[in-house]
Scaffold this active site. Sequence first.
Site, mmCIF file in Angstrom:
data_model
loop_
_atom_site.group_PDB
_atom_site.id
_atom_site.type_symbol
_atom_site.label_atom_id
_atom_site.label_comp_id
_atom_site.label_asym_id
_atom_site.label_seq_id
_atom_site.Cartn_x
_atom_site.Cartn_y
_atom_site.Cartn_z
ATOM 1 N N PHE A 13 0.856 -1.185 0.000
ATOM 2 C CA PHE A 13 0.000 0.000 0.000
ATOM 3 C C PHE A 13 0.900 1.245 0.000
ATOM 4 C CE2 PHE A 13 -2.751 3.247 1.826
ATOM 5 C CZ PHE A 13 -3.858 3.087 1.022
ATOM 6 N N ASP A 49 1.353 -5.132 8.321
ATOM 7 C CA ASP A 49 0.203 -4.230 8.214
ATOM 8 C C ASP A 49 -1.031 -5.126 8.034
ATOM 9 O OD1 ASP A 49 -1.855 -2.554 7.347
ATOM 10 O OD2 ASP A 49 -0.520 -1.248 6.194
ATOM 11 N N TYR A 63 -10.958 1.610 10.714
ATOM 12 C CA TYR A 63 -12.186 2.045 10.020
ATOM 13 C C TYR A 63 -12.664 1.092 8.931
ATOM 14 C CZ TYR A 63 -8.426 4.094 7.149
ATOM 15 O OH TYR A 63 -7.276 4.291 6.424
ATOM 16 N N LYS A 64 -11.962 -0.018 8.742
ATOM 17 C CA LYS A 64 -12.384 -0.956 7.685
ATOM 18 C C LYS A 64 -13.323 -1.995 8.291
ATOM 19 C CE LYS A 64 -8.010 -0.215 5.238
ATOM 20 N NZ LYS A 64 -8.457 0.530 4.058
ATOM 21 N N ARG A 94 -13.420 -3.147 -7.087
ATOM 22 C CA ARG A 94 -13.124 -3.845 -5.832
ATOM 23 C C ARG A 94 -14.406 -3.971 -5.011
ATOM 24 N NH1 ARG A 94 -8.856 -1.638 -1.374
ATOM 25 N NH2 ARG A 94 -10.469 -0.056 -1.204
HETATM 26 C C1 LIG Z 1 -2.924 -1.590 3.825
HETATM 27 C C2 LIG Z 1 -3.170 -0.195 4.288
HETATM 28 N N1 LIG Z 1 -2.285 0.403 5.116
HETATM 29 C C3 LIG Z 1 -2.458 1.663 5.530
HETATM 30 C C4 LIG Z 1 -3.553 2.410 5.135
HETATM 31 C C5 LIG Z 1 -3.663 3.851 5.527
HETATM 32 O O1 LIG Z 1 -4.155 4.030 6.777
HETATM 33 P P1 LIG Z 1 -4.268 5.475 7.439
HETATM 34 O O2 LIG Z 1 -5.040 6.338 6.486
HETATM 35 O O3 LIG Z 1 -4.987 5.205 8.714
HETATM 36 O O4 LIG Z 1 -2.897 6.009 7.657
HETATM 37 C C6 LIG Z 1 -4.505 1.824 4.292
HETATM 38 C C7 LIG Z 1 -5.689 2.595 3.867
HETATM 39 O O5 LIG Z 1 -6.517 2.170 3.134
HETATM 40 C C8 LIG Z 1 -4.300 0.499 3.863
HETATM 41 O O6 LIG Z 1 -5.168 -0.085 3.024
#
Ligand SMILES: Cc1ncc(COP(=O)(O)O)c(C=O)c1O
Length: 411
Positions: A126, A196, A221-222, A370
Amino acid sequence: MTNATPSAEELDAQDPLAALRERFSLPAGVIYLDGNSLGALPIGVHERLTNVIDRQWGDRLIRSWNESDWYNLPLSVGDRIAPLLGVNKGEVVVGDSTSVSLFRVLAAALRLRGDRQVVVTERENFPTDLYILDGLRQLLPNMEVRFWDESVSPAAVLDGAGVLMLTHVDYRTGRIRDMRELSAAAHTAGALTVWDLSHSTGVLELDIARDGADFAIGCGYKYLNGGPGAPSYTWVAPALIEQVRHPLEGWLGHKSPFAFVPEYEPAPGIRRFITGTQQVLSLAALDESLKMWEGVSMSEIRRKSMAQTSRFIERVEAECKGHGLTLISPREGQLRGGQVSFAHEDGYPIMQALISRGVIGDFRTPNILRFGFSPLYVSFTDIDRAAVTLAEILRTDAWRAPEFASKQTVT
Ligand SMILES: Cc1ncc(COP(=O)(O)O)c(C=O)c1O
């Protein structure tokens, strides 16, 4: 339907988790397949936030830090997340964005590895993970970043590495990385692991300590339904925590914040990963939403999730044959997280057309449709209807209408 294939209604009737849907506030007429991006609103959150705002903040003001235990929220919310990770209470802390939490743990892991300042990751990770990594590299002149991909054995790139930093479930394809195997390769090479879990927690059955994680972070939040911008969680292996230091040490991670001394001394355990004052309103929302998981079996969640993603693949491939959709998620359920992704060269307008008909998924560049399936509130009937709606949009070319072509800021 043949006898061998149960109808969606039959599957819903047999679903032991079906009643949980009633605990969410879902708009009428909407099929929500984006809980892997922003989870739906649990009904209890509204009342909880009203109470926190009106009574705790409005009436009781600063007294609520003690009376309502705002002070311990990062740890008490962490205690609700711990079973979803397969770890013990007292080992998880919650606060700040995932990006910030990643910065803390990555820097902490590198610090533990002394002069092995090499981090191995994937180019397909990501983007925020790569950006945070690069920011750290710019601060640490001896740090090196190496990229691994599946075409080579992890051992080939891990030689001399200090940290392996990976995302467990790929945000584009939903592919699950083998945490146990990759962590073992990292440990053999003398590296620590940072995982992660943003797309894993709340939809997969996790046992991250057994599987070799040393540090883990992820989004609130997911699948955890904590609301837009909900704080992230951080876990550090108990064997390491007392030695761990990070560069965002702030007063609320201090052993005695209210002693107000100029020298930093870390609090025992995971509390040291709190930097500044916690996001009380957001933590309260996440705390409330996590009550949903009380008594819910993660193996049941995973079983339903695999059944739902398999059904969606099967229904879409049957209904939309010949319309240019290519499955890019693993076909094998064991390798697939809670989402299904299809590539289509006109993915963006097709998704917009779907959303206009109340089937909400999202689009990821360059061409990915998605769909995320939260087992807490998505029904099998939703899945069949979504596939039929997608087929109708493709068959009628409805997606070619000009209003679906212009890109919005958030896709
Ligand atoms: C795998 C992954 N890591 C990190 C994040 C980003 O998280 P944050 O916006 O809380 O920093 C996301 C956001 O969708 C994500 O999908």
